[in-house]
Design an enzyme around this catalytic site. Structure first.
Site, PDB file in Angstrom:
ATOM      1  N   CYS A  76       2.849  -5.975  16.363  1.00 50.88           N
ATOM      2  CA  CYS A  76       2.114  -5.035  17.222  1.00 50.88           C
ATOM      3  C   CYS A  76       0.617  -5.392  17.217  1.00 50.88           C
ATOM      4  O   CYS A  76       0.039  -5.675  16.171  1.00 50.88           O
ATOM      5  CB  CYS A  76       2.302  -3.595  16.738  1.00 50.88           C
ATOM      6  SG  CYS A  76       4.029  -3.072  16.771  1.00 50.88           S
ATOM      7  N   CYS A 112      -2.027  -3.426  14.890  1.00 53.58           N
ATOM      8  CA  CYS A 112      -1.649  -3.074  13.525  1.00 53.58           C
ATOM      9  C   CYS A 112      -2.002  -4.182  12.531  1.00 53.58           C
ATOM     10  O   CYS A 112      -1.639  -5.345  12.723  1.00 53.58           O
ATOM     11  CB  CYS A 112      -0.145  -2.791  13.474  1.00 53.58           C
ATOM     12  SG  CYS A 112       0.404  -2.289  11.848  1.00 53.58           S
ATOM     13  N   CYS A 131      -2.354   1.777   8.203  1.00 54.50           N
ATOM     14  CA  CYS A 131      -1.382   0.704   8.036  1.00 54.50           C
ATOM     15  C   CYS A 131      -1.894  -0.695   7.722  1.00 54.50           C
ATOM     16  O   CYS A 131      -2.364  -1.404   8.614  1.00 54.50           O
ATOM     17  CB  CYS A 131      -0.654   0.601   9.365  1.00 54.50           C
ATOM     18  SG  CYS A 131       1.014   1.052   9.222  1.00 54.50           S
ATOM     19  N   GLU A 189       0.822  -1.207   0.000  1.00 52.06           N
ATOM     20  CA  GLU A 189       0.000   0.000   0.000  1.00 52.06           C
ATOM     21  C   GLU A 189       0.860   1.263   0.000  1.00 52.06           C
ATOM     22  O   GLU A 189       1.935   1.288   0.595  1.00 52.06           O
ATOM     23  CB  GLU A 189      -0.824   0.066   1.285  1.00 52.06           C
ATOM     24  CG  GLU A 189      -1.747  -1.089   1.479  1.00 52.06           C
ATOM     25  CD  GLU A 189      -2.442  -1.038   2.839  1.00 52.06           C
ATOM     26  OE1 GLU A 189      -3.152  -1.981   3.154  1.00 52.06           O
ATOM     27  OE2 GLU A 189      -2.257  -0.046   3.581  1.00 52.06           O
ATOM     28  N   CYS A 209       3.080   8.246   1.784  1.00 53.62           N
ATOM     29  CA  CYS A 209       3.437   7.292   2.833  1.00 53.62           C
ATOM     30  C   CYS A 209       3.692   5.954   2.160  1.00 53.62           C
ATOM     31  O   CYS A 209       2.794   5.374   1.555  1.00 53.62           O
ATOM     32  CB  CYS A 209       2.285   7.186   3.829  1.00 53.62           C
ATOM     33  SG  CYS A 209       2.537   5.905   5.069  1.00 53.62           S
ATOM     34  N   CYS A 256       4.910  -7.673   7.906  1.00 59.43           N
ATOM     35  CA  CYS A 256       5.782  -7.174   8.970  1.00 59.43           C
ATOM     36  C   CYS A 256       5.976  -8.254  10.027  1.00 59.43           C
ATOM     37  O   CYS A 256       5.085  -9.042  10.306  1.00 59.43           O
ATOM     38  CB  CYS A 256       5.150  -5.931   9.599  1.00 59.43           C
ATOM     39  SG  CYS A 256       6.188  -5.118  10.829  1.00 59.43           S
TER      40      CYS A 256
HETATM   41  N1  SAH Z   1       7.038  -0.212  11.674  1.00 60.05           N
HETATM   42  C1  SAH Z   1       7.177   1.212  11.761  1.00 60.05           C
HETATM   43  C2  SAH Z   1       6.521   1.910  10.614  1.00 60.05           C
HETATM   44  C3  SAH Z   1       5.019   1.854  10.620  1.00 60.05           C
HETATM   45  S1  SAH Z   1       4.531   3.477  10.885  1.00 60.05           S
HETATM   46  C4  SAH Z   1       6.723   1.676  13.116  1.00 60.05           C
HETATM   47  O1  SAH Z   1       6.269   0.854  13.891  1.00 60.05           O
HETATM   48  O2  SAH Z   1       6.871   2.839  13.429  1.00 60.05           O
HETATM   49  C5  SAH Z   1       2.885   3.368  11.175  1.00 60.05           C
HETATM   50  C6  SAH Z   1       2.470   3.997  12.470  1.00 60.05           C
HETATM   51  O3  SAH Z   1       1.081   3.763  12.628  1.00 60.05           O
HETATM   52  C7  SAH Z   1       3.172   3.360  13.658  1.00 60.05           C
HETATM   53  O4  SAH Z   1       3.343   4.308  14.673  1.00 60.05           O
HETATM   54  C8  SAH Z   1       2.148   2.333  14.075  1.00 60.05           C
HETATM   55  O5  SAH Z   1       2.363   1.954  15.393  1.00 60.05           O
HETATM   56  C9  SAH Z   1       0.865   3.091  13.841  1.00 60.05           C
HETATM   57  N2  SAH Z   1      -0.315   2.259  13.696  1.00 60.05           N
HETATM   58  C10 SAH Z   1      -0.424   1.040  13.164  1.00 60.05           C
HETATM   59  N3  SAH Z   1      -1.685   0.591  13.238  1.00 60.05           N
HETATM   60  C11 SAH Z   1      -2.385   1.576  13.835  1.00 60.05           C
HETATM   61  C12 SAH Z   1      -3.752   1.711  14.193  1.00 60.05           C
HETATM   62  N4  SAH Z   1      -4.623   0.739  13.975  1.00 60.05           N
HETATM   63  N5  SAH Z   1      -4.127   2.874  14.775  1.00 60.05           N
HETATM   64  C13 SAH Z   1      -3.234   3.865  15.002  1.00 60.05           C
HETATM   65  N6  SAH Z   1      -1.938   3.794  14.679  1.00 60.05           N
HETATM   66  C14 SAH Z   1      -1.527   2.648  14.116  1.00 60.05           C
END
Ligand code: SAH
Length: 344
Positions: free
Chosen positions: A113, A116, A330, A89, A102, A109
């Site tokens: 988390c 995510c 994400c 994406e 972005c 990944c």
């Molecule tokens: N792996 C990297 C890059 C991803 S950045 C990282 O963890 O930073 C994407 C951002 O969106 C990260 O801060 C991630 O934690 C956040 N994110 C992912 N899913 C999310 C969600 N459902 N709601 C809010 N933030 C989210």
């Protein structure tokens, strides 16, 4: 290595081996970085060289599998299909300071988390530098909107694909390519401490963002397994070293999850953690992911949290949610598509 992943000096060397003068490399490099779909578009390159390049380095442009445009704010989300059939994406966001893309850095990944969508199917593979560049180029071409800013905040963990990401930064920043300033690029990481130290050594002018999402080890580990490998005190120490080495302010992302990390006590703990770091906090109301029981915090809880940080001297902004109507968070679109057609 793919021709498009080579820096200009590398391409010059390669074409020299093929008996070609250096101006040819510059021409080819410049065409590739304009986003041509075929060598035949390189009108100032002799036919024979075009054919030779096509044979050695077949050119592939990612295909748009899905495109969703937000009616609310003009955000566009693309699902691209890569040469091997995998999908990633890319999101184009229209901010007052410029159009921001972005990009994804990996297919899937490893980091796991809890909130995510990108991590639900694990890691499939890491992206090549030119596959990251293509996301920027073809988003710009398809949308007709000039891109001035890039964030590495799509699918994947950029520091888990360190060398390819560093090379992508060099390519996209190059004067003969897109020439996007390092100051207009943000890289976000879940906190891979040794890689943060490695990044600090490069002294790049990019902005570093850290996904924190919890004020202490107990809470952070609950949603971010990476915290077990690199606990919060080690992460903050690495941030301090990074700040000392680069002088660049670090942004901390904090997704606010109802009843999990959004109390006044959490805000005070976060404040103590970040004091003296020149930190800026982005509060992001959690984007609800279907597969997860976690819910976003209330507006009131977010406002109260922000007020506590600000009054303690740590600047905090509540991130405006863009693309709320187009699965813009994400990994959501890739996930949805994969479920519907059982591939990608
Ligand atoms: N792996 C990297 C890059 C991803 S950045 C990282 O963890 O930073 C994407 C951002 O969106 C990260 O801060 C991630 O934690 C956040 N994110 C992912 N899913 C999310 C969600 N459902 N709601 C809010 N933030 C989210």
């Amino acid at each position: 290595m793919h021709l498009k992943s080579m820096t200009l000096p590398e391409m010059t060397d390669r074409l020299k081996q093929m008996g070609l003068p250096s101006f040819r490399a510059k021409q080819v490099y410049s065409w590739l970085h304009k986003g041509v779909r075929s060598y035949d578009e390189m009108t100032n390159i002799p036919q024979s060289l075009r054919q030779q390049l096509q044979q050695e380095y077949p050119l592939f442009a990612p295909k748009v599998v899905r495109k969703q445009e937000s009616k609310l704010d003009g955000t566009i989300k693309y699902l691209w299909q890569l040469a091997d059939g995998n999908c990633v994406e890319t999101v184009l966001m229209r901010y007052h300071y410029g159009n921001t893309v972005c990009i994804s850095t990996e297919v899937g990944c490893l980091m796991g988390c809890a909130f995510c969508a990108s991590t639900l199917g694990g890691l499939v593979r890491r992206l090549e530098p030119h596959e990251m560049l293509d996301q920027v180029l073809f988003t710009q071409i398809d949308s007709g909107l000039p891109v001035s800013h890039i964030v590495l905040m799509g699918i994947g963990e950029p520091l888990d694909n360190f060398d390819n990401v560093m090379r992508f930064l060099e390519l996209v920043n190059s004067e003969d390519g897109m020439n996007i300033s390092m100051r207009h690029i943000s890289l976000s990481t879940c906190g891979l401490v040794p890689k943060i130290d490695e990044l600090a050594k490069r002294k790049l002018q990019i902005s570093l963002a850290i996904s924190l999402h919890g004020p202490n080890n107990e809470k952070r580990s609950r949603v971010m397994p990476v915290n077990k490998a690199y606990p919060i005190e080690e992460l903050i120490a690495a941030c301090r070293r990074y700040y000392d080495a680069t002088g660049r302010r670090i942004h901390f992302e904090y997704a606010m999850i109802d009843g999990m990390n959004d109390s006044q006590e959490d805000a005070k703990e976060l404040l103590r953690l970040l004091k003296g770091l020149g930190a800026h906090v982005n509060l992001i109301p959690l984007n609800h992911v279907e597969e997860s029981p976690l819910k976003p915090s209330s507006k009131k809880a977010v406002a109260r949290f922000q007020q506590i940080l600000e009054s303690g001297g740590v600047t905090a902004t509540v991130r405006r949610t863009l693309g709320g109507d187009i699965d813009a968070s994400c990994g959501q679109l890739r996930r949805k598509h994969a479920k519907e057609i059982k591939q990608c």
